[in-house]
Design a protein around this motif. Structure first.
Motif: not given
Length: 182
Positions: A2-8, A21-26, A47-52, A144-148
């Motif tokens: 988790x990079x909390x820079x984006x989650x204050x 969740x990690x919310x990596x796409x967001x 590049x650990x997850x699909x970029x789309x 997540x990336x899994x649903x798309x």
């Protein structure tokens, strides 16, 4: 990761439920704004997850900004960022809403695929199983990336079946596109 820079830091006044969740796409899309720099950086540097899914979330964020800008909610990108840092609720709920839309699409495509292969009853049963699957329900509520991915895989399967049935070039092209998106 988790990079909390984006989650204050959360306050009790925030409306958003806990972000479990990690919310990596967001978060990856949020970093593409390249805050404090002169230009957007479309390289996700991750590049650990699909970029789309990163780019889809970026487009959603850009639409959020543009509509908010037109309505006078955000004077500029700094105001947009400040609004997120103050209360991330609408931002995260929009990203989660995207997951819900992909999940609904998966249910619909599952119905279409099973109906095409095995008839109406099978289509209804298969889509019901997907709709009531506890894993799908929990994943549809997260960013997540899994649903798309699931949506694009099921859609790719459907268009492959159509290509095999019709032998029409448009379905082969669609199969290639959907497979690539998956």
């Amino acid at each position: 990761h988790r990079d909390l820079h984006s989650f204050p830091t959360r306050r009790s006044s925030d409306l958003l439920p806990d972000v479990l969740e990690e919310a990596t796409p967001f978060t990856t899309a949020w970093k593409m704004w390249n805050w404090g720099q002169p230009h957007v950086d479309f390289d996700p540097h991750f590049f650990h997850y699909p970029a789309l899914t990163f780019y889809i979330n970026f487009v959603l964020q850009a639409a959020h900004y543009q509509v908010g800008h037109w309505l006078g909610m955000y004077a500029d990108l700094d105001a947009f960022r400040a609004a997120y840092e103050q209360t991330p609720t609408s931002f995260i709920l929009m990203a989660r809403g995207l997951s819900v839309l992909f999940d609904l699409g998966t249910i619909a495509m599952t119905f279409m695929l099973a109906r095409r292969l095995f008839g109406d009853d099978a289509g209804l049963a298969a889509s019901l199983f997907v709709a009531l699957n506890p894993l799908n329900i929990s994943q549809a509520q997260m960013v997540t990336v899994d649903v798309p991915l699931t949506f694009f895989v099921v859609t790719a399967l459907y268009v492959v079946v159509r290509a095999m049935e019709t032998n029409e070039m448009q379905w082969y092209v669609a199969a290639g596109v959907m497979t690539g998106l998956a």
